[in-house]
Motif scaffolding. Structure first.
Motif, PDB file in Angstrom:
ATOM      1  N   SER A 234      52.893  33.027  16.871  1.00 64.83           N
ATOM      2  CA  SER A 234      52.387  34.353  16.514  1.00 64.83           C
ATOM      3  C   SER A 234      51.120  34.262  15.674  1.00 64.83           C
ATOM      4  O   SER A 234      50.236  35.112  15.789  1.00 64.83           O
TER       5      SER A 234
ATOM      6  N   CYS B 218      56.703  36.170  22.537  1.00 62.83           N
ATOM      7  CA  CYS B 218      57.210  35.677  21.257  1.00 62.83           C
ATOM      8  C   CYS B 218      58.606  36.239  20.975  1.00 62.83           C
ATOM      9  O   CYS B 218      59.509  35.505  20.579  1.00 62.83           O
TER      10      CYS B 218
ATOM     11  N   ILE C 260      53.196  39.562  22.331  1.00 60.85           N
ATOM     12  CA  ILE C 260      54.346  39.967  21.505  1.00 60.85           C
ATOM     13  C   ILE C 260      55.631  39.845  22.314  1.00 60.85           C
ATOM     14  O   ILE C 260      56.655  39.348  21.823  1.00 60.85           O
TER      15      ILE C 260
END
Length: 114
Positions: free
Chosen positions: A106, A71, A68
């Protein structure tokens, strides 16, 4: 001229692996050092026309959070570039491409809903 200071503190174990990272700023509302699990710092060296980088993460940073983090960093760099470009149409197109890539990233990393 006004000055602000950003301070990063990294605590290392015996093998020089980060155990704790904290940051604080003289310009922030909270004057206490805040704990973080990962950081990416990029600095531009105009003399060498090169980016200097420091990428650190604590040994307890979960891999799912790291995905995460990466990204979100890609998206935030794109947003920063778009703001810095002053509305350049090519930068806007490239930002759209980057958002598409981050959606793909993702999806592949299984972080779509995070």
């Amino acid at each position: 001229m006004r000055k602000a200071e950003i301070k990063l503190t990294v605590e290392l174990d015996d093998n020089n692996v980060p155990e704790n990272i904290t940051w604080e700023s003289t310009d922030g509302e909270n004057q206490d050092a805040l704990p973080v699990k990962s950081m990416m710092l990029g600095l531009w060296d105009p003399g060498y026309q090169n980016t200097l980088r420091i990428d650190l993460w604590t040994k307890d940073m979960p891999y799912d959070e790291m995905k995460i983090f990466f990204c979100q960093n890609l998206l935030q760099m794109g947003d920063a570039f778009l703001r810095a470009s002053g509305g350049d149409p090519m930068a806007e197109k490239l930002m759209g491409d980057l958002k598409d890539y981050c959606e793909h990233f993702s999806e592949k990393m299984n972080i779509m809903n995070k």
